[in-house]
Design a protein around this motif. Structure first.
Motif, PDB file in Angstrom:
ATOM      1  N   ASP A 145      26.806  38.170  43.023  1.00 38.81           N
ATOM      2  CA  ASP A 145      25.390  38.066  42.656  1.00 38.81           C
ATOM      3  C   ASP A 145      24.563  37.752  43.905  1.00 38.81           C
ATOM      4  O   ASP A 145      24.401  36.598  44.272  1.00 38.81           O
ATOM      5  CB  ASP A 145      25.191  36.963  41.612  1.00 38.81           C
ATOM      6  CG  ASP A 145      23.733  36.852  41.156  1.00 38.81           C
ATOM      7  OD1 ASP A 145      22.998  37.851  41.298  1.00 38.81           O
ATOM      8  OD2 ASP A 145      23.353  35.777  40.690  1.00 38.81           O
ATOM      9  N   VAL A 199      26.729  40.555  38.798  1.00 41.52           N
ATOM     10  CA  VAL A 199      26.304  39.600  37.767  1.00 41.52           C
ATOM     11  C   VAL A 199      24.948  40.038  37.230  1.00 41.52           C
ATOM     12  O   VAL A 199      24.062  40.432  37.990  1.00 41.52           O
ATOM     13  CB  VAL A 199      26.217  38.174  38.352  1.00 41.52           C
ATOM     14  CG1 VAL A 199      25.481  37.239  37.398  1.00 41.52           C
ATOM     15  CG2 VAL A 199      27.608  37.637  38.645  1.00 41.52           C
ATOM     16  N   LYS A 206      22.489  38.384  34.322  1.00 42.71           N
ATOM     17  CA  LYS A 206      22.258  37.387  33.274  1.00 42.71           C
ATOM     18  C   LYS A 206      21.524  37.982  32.084  1.00 42.71           C
ATOM     19  O   LYS A 206      21.681  37.511  30.951  1.00 42.71           O
ATOM     20  CB  LYS A 206      21.486  36.204  33.845  1.00 42.71           C
ATOM     21  CG  LYS A 206      22.281  35.407  34.875  1.00 42.71           C
ATOM     22  CD  LYS A 206      21.476  34.244  35.422  1.00 42.71           C
ATOM     23  CE  LYS A 206      22.281  33.474  36.465  1.00 42.71           C
ATOM     24  NZ  LYS A 206      21.497  32.367  37.051  1.00 42.71           N
ATOM     25  N   THR A 250      27.634  36.817  33.184  1.00 39.69           N
ATOM     26  CA  THR A 250      27.635  35.686  34.101  1.00 39.69           C
ATOM     27  C   THR A 250      28.916  35.703  34.925  1.00 39.69           C
ATOM     28  O   THR A 250      29.827  36.504  34.672  1.00 39.69           O
ATOM     29  CB  THR A 250      27.547  34.366  33.330  1.00 39.69           C
ATOM     30  OG1 THR A 250      28.715  34.257  32.491  1.00 39.69           O
ATOM     31  CG2 THR A 250      26.299  34.321  32.466  1.00 39.69           C
TER      32      THR A 250
END
Length: 723
Positions: free
Chosen positions: A356, A370, A372, A377
């Motif tokens: 990320d 990643v 969200k 996550t």
């Protein structure tokens, strides 16, 4: 007296024959180019020949434009279109003349034109053509009529930036006028030109920051921010829209932060751009992180010592276990991870990463981003990832208990796991995992090693020279022997900094059986550190000292990044921290204050304390342009802390501030013998006579009123520093 032209002077100096001059004049008229350019293209003379002869014959000074910062009011005296057309830059006033950098100082017609345009008598200083063009590109967007000629002459530049990813589904985008402005004409060249210059200067980040009256552009080069240019506020919305379109962001949304990415190609090199927008008081600020696509360093290029490198390579060949890379933000942890993956990579193993964001594209490696927004996550992605039959797992960062638990479990069940943590040293990684809720036996059964790292700037080789280090500085480093140290003197190539590029300093912590037992017994960080030192672990500060002794960096860089601990009177300096008190934080690198005799920087350090952000920015811009080192704070108490942390050479303090006004600040400063001799200038917008008397009675060395006048400020600073 007849004024000589450049061709006549070169003939007189026997660098050119009359026949060659006649031939060049014909070519000059035919191709409609300056005579100097034609002579260089025909290989009759070099640019250096022209420089040397003109400077000597006509007693014309060299402009030194590459290392200058020029006030925007001076630059605005001559229109940008005229500057691009004639390759000139106004430098400033001296002896009632406006001095101008020119390629051909014998071009008297252009000098007359500039005198007419500005209303001032002009004098020339000589400068290379490419230096002038580079400077103009930094401070002016090329006028439309000059763009074709400018970019064709400049070579690899803004017009050669190509957005590789196509932007689809634009029919629904509103703000049509902004979109059109961002896609073409001057705005496109301005935006691309900023990116091209950042790549040329090897910047890691571009900051486009709207101010009250203009837009500032800053580059982060070798970890240090630099002001590089500003442009008109009216162009700001179009520039923002252009960047958003490049990165597929929503140009209609200006009040919420957005993140995007784009891939561009400059000449034959591909770069990934990570774009972040943030609404601020004066408009949207944009930060662009520049990453060269598919560029990973081999482990040998990171800067580890030979013994550490061989040990690290051996650990990476293990079939299972946890390898942690620690350090503060911007310390190169991800680069080390990618280098490790490049070393491990083989078609015979399955490597999967979760990141990320994904910073580099690695061929042959499965990389997961990643997200969200979709529920992807680190923890959830890691669980799914482990069902993909990986041999090696790379986790961008361990941020929480759940991710840490899965990482340790994976390391115990036959996977080699690589990840990062935010700690200041290697030993603290153990404490951080325990504080996350990990049981000590999980750590001892999984942890292969911890590498702590930070980055120091490398000496610029082109201007390096031997440097005599005071014994008081060497005494701060245990077992240090006098040697030949170097430092960069500062030149145009490094913009006066003396540094170019960065290199890592490292400590490698490999738990042995004794240390594992100490972890199981919940031993203190200090005890574990002592045991690691006994088994041969070298600290980052030691590694930094060795690199300084090898001429790679300077001791002031090592002190800035990995400072030695303060020693008590009569006590041998130690790399080890003092025993922590009960309930104290884990071992960390604390900064050690340096007195004036210990300061290594070639630059004078000036502390500026003012709660007016505009004043801080203005003063910082003025002083950094004169190659002073500036520390700016907005609170009196914080300013006092900075004085005792790193004593400056001079202080500028505002009269009215939150927390502690300027008079109280000066009183506290003068009450301490160790810092009482630091010269102080009071800044104020209050009634002049009354404030001046109060400040001088309190111990101020000088006083200056707002608004700030550049020449007055610099004159007073130089006078006090000479003392």
């Amino acid at each position: 007296m007849k004024r000589k032209k450049i061709g006549e002077i070169l003939v007189q100096e026997n660098l050119l024959s009359p026949e060659q001059l006649d031939q060049a004049l014909v070519e000059s008229k035919k191709k409609k180019k300056r005579l100097g350019d034609i002579l260089i293209l025909m290989d009759l003379v070099t640019e250096d020949d022209i420089f040397r002869v003109l400077s000597h014959q006509l007693k014309i000074p060299l402009a030194g434009l590459a290392s200058k910062k020029i006030n925007s009011k001076i630059l605005d005296l001559i229109p940008a279109a005229f500057c691009y057309k004639n390759h000139v830059v106004p430098l400033g006033f001296k002896d009632k003349f406006l001095w101008v950098a020119m390629v051909d100082p014998t071009d008297y017609e252009t000098l007359k034109d500039m005198a007419f345009i500005t209303g001032y008598r002009t004098k020339p200083a000589i400068e290379k053509d490419r230096v002038i063009l580079d400077f103009l590109m930094r401070y002016h967007s090329p006028p439309f009529e000059a763009q074709d000629a400018f970019f064709s002459e400049k070579g690899p530049a803004a017009d050669e930036i190509q957005v590789m990813d196509t932007i689809d589904d634009q029919e629904d985008i509103s703000f049509i006028n902004l979109e059109r402005a961002a896609k073409g004409g001057v705005i496109r060249q301005l935006t691309n030109g900023i990116i091209a210059n950042a790549i040329k200067e090897q910047a890691s980040d571009i900051h486009i920051e709207p101010q009250e009256n203009d837009v500032a552009v800053r580059f982060r080069v070798d970890g240090i921010m630099r002001d590089v240019m500003s442009f008109t506020k009216t162009a700001h919305p179009s520039v923002i829209s252009r960047i958003k379109i490049m990165s597929n962001l929503d140009i209609t949304q200006r009040r919420t932060p957005q993140d995007g990415r784009a891939r561009i190609r400059v000449m034959e090199r591909s770069f990934d751009l990570r774009i972040s927008s943030l609404p601020t008081y004066y408009g949207e600020k944009i930060v662009i992180r520049i990453l060269e696509a598919s560029l990973t360093l081999p482990l040998e290029k990171l800067g580890m010592t030979k013994s550490e490198l061989e040990r690290f390579k051996a650990l990476l060949k293990r079939p299972k276990g946890l390898v942690l890379i620690t350090g503060p933000t911007g310390s190169g942890k991800t680069t080390t991870l990618y280098s490790a993956l490049g070393y491990i990579f083989s078609p015979q193993i399955n490597i999967v990463t979760i990141e990320d964001p994904i910073e580099y594209s690695l061929p042959g490696i499965n990389q997961v981003q990643v997200n969200k927004a979709t529920g992807m996550t680190f923890a959830k992605g890691l669980r799914s990832l482990l069902r993909q039959d990986p041999d090696v797992v790379m986790i961008g960062e361990i941020r929480d208990k759940e991710t840490a638990a899965i990482a340790l479990q994976a390391a115990q069940t036959g996977h080699l796991v690589l990840s990062t943590l935010h700690t200041n040293n290697a030993i603290s990684a153990v404490t951080r995992l325990i504080n996350m809720g990990m049981e000590p036996f999980w750590i001892t059964s999984s942890l292969l090693c911890v590498i702590a790292q930070k980055l120091v700037r490398k000496i610029h080789a082109d201007c390096s020279r031997e440097d005599l280090i005071p014994e008081k500085i060497l005494a701060m480093f245990p077992d240090a022997k006098p040697g030949i140290f170097k430092r960069g003197q500062g030149c145009a190539g490094c913009l006066g900094s003396g540094y170019s590029g960065r290199i890592g300093i490292y400590e490698l912590f490999v738990p042995d059986k004794d240390i594992e037992k100490m972890i199981l017994d919940n031993a203190q960080d200090l005890d574990i550190l002592n045991a690691a030192r006994m088994s041969g672990m070298k600290s980052m500060m030691e590694d930094g000292f060795q690199k300084a002794a090898a001429g790679l960096t300077t001791l002031d860089e090592v002190i800035r990044v990995a400072p030695p601990k303060r020693k008590k009177e009569g006590q041998k300096p130690s790399f080890l921290p003092q025993s922590p008190q009960k309930g104290s934080e884990p071992v960390s690198d604390s900064l050690m204050p340096l007195d004036a005799s210990q300061k290594l920087s070639l630059k004078d350090r000036i502390l500026v304390i003012d709660d007016d952000e505009a004043i801080l920015r203005l003063i910082k811009k003025i002083l950094t342009g004169e190659f002073y080192e500036v520390v700016a704070v907005s609170h009196g108490q914080e300013g006092l802390y900075q004085v005792f942390k790193y004593p400056p050479d001079l202080i500028l303090v505002d009269y009215n501030m939150p927390g502690m006004n300027g008079l109280d600040f000066i009183k506290k400063l003068k009450d301490h013998s160790k810092v009482s001799k630091i010269p102080v200038i009071m800044l104020t917008a209050s009634p002049a006579e009354e404030t001046e008397i109060k400040a001088l009675n309190m111990g101020a060395d000088d006083w200056i009123s707002k608004p700030i006048h550049k020449e007055r400020l610099l004159a007073r600073i130089k006078r006090l520093l000479k003392k």
